[in-house]
Write a protein that holds these residues in place. Structure first.
Motif, mmCIF file in Angstrom:
data_model
loop_
_atom_site.group_PDB
_atom_site.id
_atom_site.type_symbol
_atom_site.label_atom_id
_atom_site.label_comp_id
_atom_site.label_asym_id
_atom_site.label_seq_id
_atom_site.Cartn_x
_atom_site.Cartn_y
_atom_site.Cartn_z
ATOM 1 N N GLY A 29 39.372 35.359 44.392
ATOM 2 C CA GLY A 29 38.386 36.256 44.980
ATOM 3 C C GLY A 29 38.752 37.723 44.861
ATOM 4 O O GLY A 29 37.894 38.587 45.005
ATOM 5 N N SER A 30 40.045 38.004 44.614
ATOM 6 C CA SER A 30 40.468 39.385 44.385
ATOM 7 C C SER A 30 40.982 39.493 42.957
ATOM 8 O O SER A 30 41.597 38.561 42.437
ATOM 9 C CB SER A 30 41.558 39.802 45.379
ATOM 10 N N HIS A 31 40.683 40.617 42.346
ATOM 11 C CA HIS A 31 40.990 40.880 40.929
ATOM 12 C C HIS A 31 40.227 39.911 40.031
ATOM 13 O O HIS A 31 39.307 40.326 39.359
ATOM 14 C CB HIS A 31 42.495 40.871 40.666
ATOM 15 N N GLU A 32 40.558 38.620 39.972
ATOM 16 C CA GLU A 32 39.823 37.675 39.115
ATOM 17 C C GLU A 32 39.627 38.293 37.734
ATOM 18 O O GLU A 32 38.518 38.414 37.222
ATOM 19 C CB GLU A 32 38.460 37.319 39.731
ATOM 20 N N VAL A 33 40.740 38.675 37.107
ATOM 21 C CA VAL A 33 40.641 39.491 35.901
ATOM 22 C C VAL A 33 39.957 38.761 34.738
ATOM 23 O O VAL A 33 39.216 39.369 33.959
ATOM 24 C CB VAL A 33 42.026 40.030 35.486
ATOM 25 N N ALA A 34 40.203 37.458 34.605
ATOM 26 C CA ALA A 34 39.569 36.712 33.507
ATOM 27 C C ALA A 34 38.061 36.659 33.702
ATOM 28 O O ALA A 34 37.279 36.933 32.782
ATOM 29 C CB ALA A 34 40.154 35.309 33.409
ATOM 30 N N ALA A 35 37.636 36.313 34.921
ATOM 31 C CA ALA A 35 36.199 36.272 35.207
ATOM 32 C C ALA A 35 35.599 37.667 35.133
ATOM 33 O O ALA A 35 34.463 37.846 34.666
ATOM 34 C CB ALA A 35 35.954 35.656 36.586
#
Length: 298
Positions: free
Chosen positions: A36-42
Motif C-alpha cells: 500500500g506504500s510505494h508499490e513501485v512495480a504497480a
C-alpha cells in the motif's frame, strides 16, 4: 529514374521515422516498503497505462523494466522515469556503469523524472560535499539521513496541501492546489548552500510541518545545458494517491514535458481504471505489525 527512386526511398524513411511513437522508459527499482506504500512495480505499471492512454497526447509508448535496461531501450527513450527506494541507478547492480549509461542518455538531451523516494540518494552515493550527477540531471534530490552534507526529512502528514508555484510553466497546466494524506519530503537538497541553480524552477510547494510551517519545495524541474529536461517530485508515498487527478496530471505533464512533447493547455488527460488492476500487493496501506517486546528474563 534513379533520382526518383532515391527520393521515394528518402520519403519512405522520413515517413516511417515520423510515424515512430515517442517512447518513455520507466525503470522500477527495488523497494522494501509494506503493501500500500510505494508499490513501485504497480506504480510503474500505472504510469505506463496513463502514458499510453493520454487522450490529448496520443501515440506515446512506454516500456517498463524491473532491471537495468538494454541499450536499445535506452537509445529509444525520449525520457526516463524512475520509481523505487532511492535512485534506482544506484541500487541496481553495477551502479557505476548505470550512471555512465545515464550520462550518455543525458548528453544526447534525454529527459529524466524521479518519483517520490527515487529522488533520494544515500550517503554512500554522493561525495562528502554532496555531489552526484543527479544534482545536475534533475536539479536537486532528497538527501537521506545517511548523507553527511545535508539531511532531508521524510514524515507522513495527514493533510499536506500542494500549491502550484510556477503557474505559467507547461508542467503546471490543468492541475490545481490539492491536499493529500502523504509523505512529501522536506528540506530537499539543491546544491551548495542549498541554493537552486538559475536553471532550476520550483513547481510546487507545501507549508510544512503544520506546527512550524515553512514553504517547502516538493516538486521542481531543470532545463539543462545539454538541452535535456529533468523533473523531481517527492510524492506519492501511498499507492492509493495515484487516484488523485491533480497529482497524476502533474506527473504526466512532467513526463510529456521532459520528453519534449507539447503539454496541452488543459494538461494531460487520462482516465484511470481501478488501481487493483495493476497488481499491487495492496491498494490501501497495510502498516507493519508492531514489534514485540522481548519477554523479561527471569
Amino acid at each position: 529514374m534513379i533520382r526518383r527512386a532515391f527520393l521515394c526511398l528518402v520519403f519512405a524513411i522520413t515517413a516511417a521515422s515520423a510515424a515512430d511513437p515517442a517512447r518513455v522508459l520507466i525503470i522500477v527499482g527495488p523497494s522494501k516498503h509494506p503493501p500500500g506504500s510505494h508499490e513501485v512495480a504497480a506504480g510503474g505499471r500505472v504510469m505506463q497505462h496513463c502514458v499510453e492512454h493520454m487522450t490529448n497526447v496520443p501515440g506515446v509508448k512506454a516500456d517498463v523494466v524491473y532491471e537495468w535496461p538494454e541499450k536499445a531501450l535506452r537509445d529509444a527513450a525520449r525520457t526516463v522515469v524512475f520509481i523505487g527506494d532511492t535512485f534506482p541507478a544506484n541500487r541496481l547492480p553495477n551502479p557505476q556503469q548505470n550512471l555512465a549509461d545515464l550520462d550518455a542518455m543525458m548528453k544526447r538531451g534525454c529527459g529524466i523524472v524521479c518519483v517520490h523516494y527515487a529522488t533520494g540518494l544515500l550517503g554512500e552515493d554522493v561525495t562528502i560535499e554532496g555531489d552526484h550527477p543527479l544534482l545536475r540531471w534533475m536539479g536537486g534530490y532528497f538527501a537521506n539521513r545517511s548523507c553527511k552534507h545535508h539531511e532531508s526529512f521524510a514524515k507522513i502528514f495527514p493533510a499536506a496541501t500542494i500549491t502550484p508555484a510556477a503557474p505559467q510553466h507547461p508542467v503546471s497546466r490543468g492541475w490545481k492546489e490539492f491536499t493529500l494524506h502523504d509523505e512529501p519530503y522536506t528540506n530537499n537538497y539543491f546544491g551548495r548552500g542549498n541554493i537552486m541553480a538559475p536553471n532550476v524552477t520550483t513547481l510546487a510547494t507545501s507549508m510544512l510541518p503544520p506546527d512550524k510551517p515553512k514553504r517547502e519545495t516538493v516538486a521542481w524541474c531543470v532545463e539543462r545545458d545539454d538541452g535535456g529536461r529533468g523533473f523531481g517530485i517527492v510524492m506519492p508515498h501511498f499507492y492509493k494517491n495515484w487516484r488523485n487527478d491533480d497529482l497524476r496530471r502533474f506527473i504526466l505533464n512532467a513526463i510529456v514535458w521532459t520528453a519534449k512533447l507539447d503539454v496541452p493547455a488543459d494538461g494531460v488527460q487520462t482516465t484511470l481504471p481501478d488501481l487493483a488492476e495493476f497488481k499491487p500487493e495492496a491498494v490501501e496501506y497495510v502498516p507493519p505489525p508492531p514489534k514485540q517486546k522481548p519477554a523479561p528474563t527471569k
